[in-house]
Design a protein around this motif. Structure first.
Motif, PDB file in Angstrom:
ATOM      1  N   VAL A  67       0.823  -1.226   0.000  1.00 46.99           N
ATOM      2  CA  VAL A  67       0.000   0.000   0.000  1.00 46.99           C
ATOM      3  C   VAL A  67       0.851   1.268   0.000  1.00 46.99           C
ATOM      4  O   VAL A  67       0.356   2.366   0.276  1.00 46.99           O
ATOM      5  CB  VAL A  67      -0.993   0.021   1.193  1.00 46.99           C
ATOM      6  CG1 VAL A  67      -2.035  -1.083   1.040  1.00 46.99           C
ATOM      7  CG2 VAL A  67      -0.265  -0.080   2.534  1.00 46.99           C
ATOM      8  N   GLN A  69       4.010   3.955   0.924  1.00 47.86           N
ATOM      9  CA  GLN A  69       4.642   4.490   2.131  1.00 47.86           C
ATOM     10  C   GLN A  69       3.791   4.189   3.365  1.00 47.86           C
ATOM     11  O   GLN A  69       2.563   4.363   3.335  1.00 47.86           O
ATOM     12  CB  GLN A  69       4.816   6.007   1.968  1.00 47.86           C
ATOM     13  CG  GLN A  69       5.275   6.715   3.215  1.00 47.86           C
ATOM     14  CD  GLN A  69       6.674   6.302   3.645  1.00 47.86           C
ATOM     15  OE1 GLN A  69       7.542   6.076   2.814  1.00 47.86           O
ATOM     16  NE2 GLN A  69       6.890   6.180   4.949  1.00 47.86           N
ATOM     17  N   LEU A  71       2.089   5.251   6.194  1.00 50.33           N
ATOM     18  CA  LEU A  71       1.675   6.613   6.534  1.00 50.33           C
ATOM     19  C   LEU A  71       1.710   6.879   8.032  1.00 50.33           C
ATOM     20  O   LEU A  71       1.741   8.039   8.455  1.00 50.33           O
ATOM     21  CB  LEU A  71       0.298   6.897   5.947  1.00 50.33           C
ATOM     22  CG  LEU A  71       0.278   6.915   4.402  1.00 50.33           C
ATOM     23  CD1 LEU A  71      -1.138   7.135   3.877  1.00 50.33           C
ATOM     24  CD2 LEU A  71       1.223   7.985   3.849  1.00 50.33           C
ATOM     25  N   HIS A  74       5.225   7.817   8.386  1.00 48.20           N
ATOM     26  CA  HIS A  74       5.375   9.082   7.667  1.00 48.20           C
ATOM     27  C   HIS A  74       4.885  10.260   8.517  1.00 48.20           C
ATOM     28  O   HIS A  74       5.515  11.321   8.557  1.00 48.20           O
ATOM     29  CB  HIS A  74       4.588   8.999   6.361  1.00 48.20           C
ATOM     30  CG  HIS A  74       4.742  10.193   5.485  1.00 48.20           C
ATOM     31  ND1 HIS A  74       5.919  10.527   4.878  1.00 48.20           N
ATOM     32  CD2 HIS A  74       3.860  11.158   5.125  1.00 48.20           C
ATOM     33  CE1 HIS A  74       5.765  11.623   4.171  1.00 48.20           C
ATOM     34  NE2 HIS A  74       4.520  12.025   4.307  1.00 48.20           N
ATOM     35  N   ALA A 117       3.651   3.994  -3.852  1.00 50.58           N
ATOM     36  CA  ALA A 117       4.926   3.415  -4.257  1.00 50.58           C
ATOM     37  C   ALA A 117       4.785   1.923  -4.574  1.00 50.58           C
ATOM     38  O   ALA A 117       5.549   1.383  -5.386  1.00 50.58           O
ATOM     39  CB  ALA A 117       5.961   3.613  -3.162  1.00 50.58           C
ATOM     40  N   ASP A 148       5.999   9.473  -7.290  1.00 44.76           N
ATOM     41  CA  ASP A 148       7.395   9.053  -7.121  1.00 44.76           C
ATOM     42  C   ASP A 148       7.466   7.567  -7.440  1.00 44.76           C
ATOM     43  O   ASP A 148       6.563   7.026  -8.091  1.00 44.76           O
ATOM     44  CB  ASP A 148       7.958   9.424  -5.734  1.00 44.76           C
ATOM     45  CG  ASP A 148       7.277   8.729  -4.577  1.00 44.76           C
ATOM     46  OD1 ASP A 148       6.708   7.638  -4.779  1.00 44.76           O
ATOM     47  OD2 ASP A 148       7.313   9.268  -3.461  1.00 44.76           O
TER      48      ASP A 148
HETATM   49  O1  T3D Z   1       8.233  10.681   2.193  1.00 42.00           O
HETATM   50  C1  T3D Z   1       7.409   9.955   1.618  1.00 42.00           C
HETATM   51  O2  T3D Z   1       6.820   9.087   2.250  1.00 42.00           O
HETATM   52  C2  T3D Z   1       7.111  10.116   0.165  1.00 42.00           C
HETATM   53  C3  T3D Z   1       6.844   8.831  -0.472  1.00 42.00           C
HETATM   54  C4  T3D Z   1       5.609   8.448  -0.854  1.00 42.00           C
HETATM   55  C5  T3D Z   1       5.382   7.143  -1.496  1.00 42.00           C
HETATM   56  C6  T3D Z   1       3.939   6.696  -1.369  1.00 42.00           C
HETATM   57  O3  T3D Z   1       3.696   5.512  -1.464  1.00 42.00           O
HETATM   58  S1  T3D Z   1       2.750   7.866  -1.098  1.00 42.00           S
HETATM   59  C7  T3D Z   1       1.234   6.916  -1.081  1.00 42.00           C
HETATM   60  C8  T3D Z   1       1.019   6.229   0.245  1.00 42.00           C
HETATM   61  N1  T3D Z   1      -0.114   5.298   0.183  1.00 42.00           N
HETATM   62  C9  T3D Z   1      -1.353   5.717   0.219  1.00 42.00           C
HETATM   63  O4  T3D Z   1      -1.680   6.897   0.288  1.00 42.00           O
HETATM   64  C10 T3D Z   1      -2.395   4.624   0.211  1.00 42.00           C
HETATM   65  C11 T3D Z   1      -3.344   4.807   1.393  1.00 42.00           C
HETATM   66  N2  T3D Z   1      -4.296   3.701   1.416  1.00 42.00           N
HETATM   67  C12 T3D Z   1      -5.377   3.667   0.663  1.00 42.00           C
HETATM   68  O5  T3D Z   1      -5.674   4.536  -0.136  1.00 42.00           O
HETATM   69  C13 T3D Z   1      -6.264   2.493   0.851  1.00 42.00           C
HETATM   70  O6  T3D Z   1      -6.024   1.973   2.153  1.00 42.00           O
HETATM   71  C14 T3D Z   1      -6.044   1.387  -0.194  1.00 42.00           C
HETATM   72  C15 T3D Z   1      -6.582   1.881  -1.535  1.00 42.00           C
HETATM   73  C16 T3D Z   1      -4.577   1.001  -0.328  1.00 42.00           C
HETATM   74  C17 T3D Z   1      -6.807   0.108   0.225  1.00 42.00           C
HETATM   75  O7  T3D Z   1      -8.128   0.448   0.498  1.00 42.00           O
HETATM   76  P1  T3D Z   1      -9.047  -0.598   1.300  1.00 42.00           P
HETATM   77  O8  T3D Z   1     -10.419   0.006   1.351  1.00 42.00           O
HETATM   78  O9  T3D Z   1      -8.881  -1.947   0.726  1.00 42.00           O
HETATM   79  O10 T3D Z   1      -8.410  -0.694   2.763  1.00 42.00           O
HETATM   80  P2  T3D Z   1      -8.491   0.402   3.936  1.00 42.00           P
HETATM   81  O11 T3D Z   1      -9.649   0.093   4.820  1.00 42.00           O
HETATM   82  O12 T3D Z   1      -8.388   1.783   3.405  1.00 42.00           O
HETATM   83  O13 T3D Z   1      -7.120   0.094   4.701  1.00 42.00           O
HETATM   84  C18 T3D Z   1      -6.994  -1.060   5.529  1.00 42.00           C
HETATM   85  C19 T3D Z   1      -6.061  -0.681   6.675  1.00 42.00           C
HETATM   86  O14 T3D Z   1      -4.761  -0.428   6.158  1.00 42.00           O
HETATM   87  C20 T3D Z   1      -6.493   0.601   7.394  1.00 42.00           C
HETATM   88  O15 T3D Z   1      -6.134   0.483   8.751  1.00 42.00           O
HETATM   89  P3  T3D Z   1      -7.230   0.114   9.870  1.00 42.00           P
HETATM   90  O16 T3D Z   1      -8.307   1.153   9.780  1.00 42.00           O
HETATM   91  O17 T3D Z   1      -7.739  -1.247   9.489  1.00 42.00           O
HETATM   92  O18 T3D Z   1      -6.466   0.165  11.161  1.00 42.00           O
HETATM   93  C21 T3D Z   1      -5.617   1.650   6.737  1.00 42.00           C
HETATM   94  O19 T3D Z   1      -5.414   2.779   7.554  1.00 42.00           O
HETATM   95  C22 T3D Z   1      -4.327   0.861   6.578  1.00 42.00           C
HETATM   96  N3  T3D Z   1      -3.482   1.428   5.531  1.00 42.00           N
HETATM   97  C23 T3D Z   1      -3.740   1.446   4.210  1.00 42.00           C
HETATM   98  N4  T3D Z   1      -2.745   2.029   3.567  1.00 42.00           N
HETATM   99  C24 T3D Z   1      -1.838   2.383   4.474  1.00 42.00           C
HETATM  100  C25 T3D Z   1      -2.303   2.002   5.745  1.00 42.00           C
HETATM  101  N5  T3D Z   1      -1.600   2.222   6.862  1.00 42.00           N
HETATM  102  C26 T3D Z   1      -0.410   2.857   6.739  1.00 42.00           C
HETATM  103  N6  T3D Z   1       0.084   3.242   5.548  1.00 42.00           N
HETATM  104  C27 T3D Z   1      -0.592   3.036   4.418  1.00 42.00           C
HETATM  105  N7  T3D Z   1      -0.062   3.417   3.214  1.00 42.00           N
END
Ligand code: T3D
Length: 266
Positions: A67, A69, A71, A74, A117, A148
């Motif tokens: 998923v 970075q 967060l 972060h 990422a 990125d």
């Molecule tokens: O300095 C730098 O960091 C720059 C670099 C950046 C590189 C990057 O990768 S930036 C992008 C970071 N990623 C995101 O923004 C993705 C965030 N997540 C989502 O949009 C969604 O979770 C998904 C589309 C990936 C999946 O959706 P879904 O509905 O299947 O699951 P959910 O319910 O949203 O997430 C499940 C759990 O995973 C939830 O936690 P909880 O409520 O069960 O305790 C959610 O907070 C957690 N989670 C998902 N993505 C991340 C995460 N926790 C930490 N980091 C995450 N990226």
């Protein structure tokens, strides 16, 4: 066995010429914290440098591919004033550089969502085998970031500039069937067959003409940003290198002898 020792966030296994690199933080959906990014960077660089490795298979354990970075980490970094470009330079760039430039093919087995990422890493592979319930989310703008992990380079090459900008500006999870239609993935398979299918593909590639595969990557990427004369010149240089390999010479003999070629990657 001690329960105090944390599980390594990335596993590295070499068998049959295939280095399988597995993101192994399933409880965190393979989110990329510092330890995971460092281990992944080391793993892809090790695979790139090892001549025993003739194909790399990148995958993630559990219900997500990755998923992006982490967060949670972060948010702490932001509070502590640690700048974003630190991890992009130290981690994301070397990981993607190694994936895109290693002189051997890379296959991604995407068994669940690939976001931010995580999507960038999957796009840096040559071939993507994807589960029916997997998806891709160019999540960067959702948290106020630009692209990125090489996604500004790979995504337009996969889907075209206009679609790449749309996917980046309006992030949502694209399902596997849509991703296949867009040309983002190579093959969609039932979820429980992703790893087996991807491994079979990687094993097939690991038995192929490794230097020819390297030349294919290099020639195609070079030609995407160079004029025709330069691209022809680059093809010529690479073809000279391929022509000097045992693999090429043996394959020509095998063809004329009506036999199957055997490739040894040299
Ligand atoms: O300095 C730098 O960091 C720059 C670099 C950046 C590189 C990057 O990768 S930036 C992008 C970071 N990623 C995101 O923004 C993705 C965030 N997540 C989502 O949009 C969604 O979770 C998904 C589309 C990936 C999946 O959706 P879904 O509905 O299947 O699951 P959910 O319910 O949203 O997430 C499940 C759990 O995973 C939830 O936690 P909880 O409520 O069960 O305790 C959610 O907070 C957690 N989670 C998902 N993505 C991340 C995460 N926790 C930490 N980091 C995450 N990226």
């Amino acid at each position: 066995m001690s329960t105090d020792i944390p599980q390594a966030p990335v596993r590295y296994e070499l068998a049959d010429g295939v280095a399988t690199i597995t993101l192994a933080r399933p409880d965190a959906l393979n989110a990329l914290d510092a330890a995971t990014k460092e281990a992944l960077r080391d793993a892809v660089q090790q695979a790139a440098a090892d001549p025993q490795v003739r194909c790399v298979l990148l995958t993630g354990e559990g219900r997500a591919f990755c998923v992006g970075q982490d967060l949670k980490e972060h948010a702490q970094n932001l509070e502590n004033g640690i700048p974003i470009d630190d991890t992009v330079t130290k981690h994301y760039n070397p990981i993607v550089q190694a994936l895109l430039t290693m002189a051997k093919p890379v296959v991604a087995a995407v068994g669940g969502v690939a976001a931010g990422a995580g999507a960038g890493f999957a796009f840096a592979a040559d071939l993507r085998v994807v589960g029916e319930s997997a998806g891709f989310n160019l999540a960067f703008a959702g948290i106020g970031l630009g692209p990125d992990s090489g996604s500004s380079w790979t995504l337009p090459r996969l889907v075209g500039t206009a679609k790449a900008i749309e996917l980046l500006m309006r992030p949502s999870t694209i399902d596997a069937a849509t991703a296949l239609d867009l040309g983002l993935v190579t093959k969609v398979v039932p979820d429980d067959q992703v790893l087996a299918e991807a491994r079979a593909l990687a094993t097939e590639l690991a038995q192929g003409p490794t230097m020819a595969y390297a030349a294919i990557r290099q020639a195609v990427y070079y030609s995407a940003s160079h004029e025709i004369p330069d691209s022809l010149e680059r093809e010529s240089e690479l073809q000279a290198q391929c022509g000097a390999t045992e693999d090429h010479q043996g394959a020509v003999r095998a063809f004329l002898g009506k036999q199957q070629p055997e490739f040894h990657g040299r």
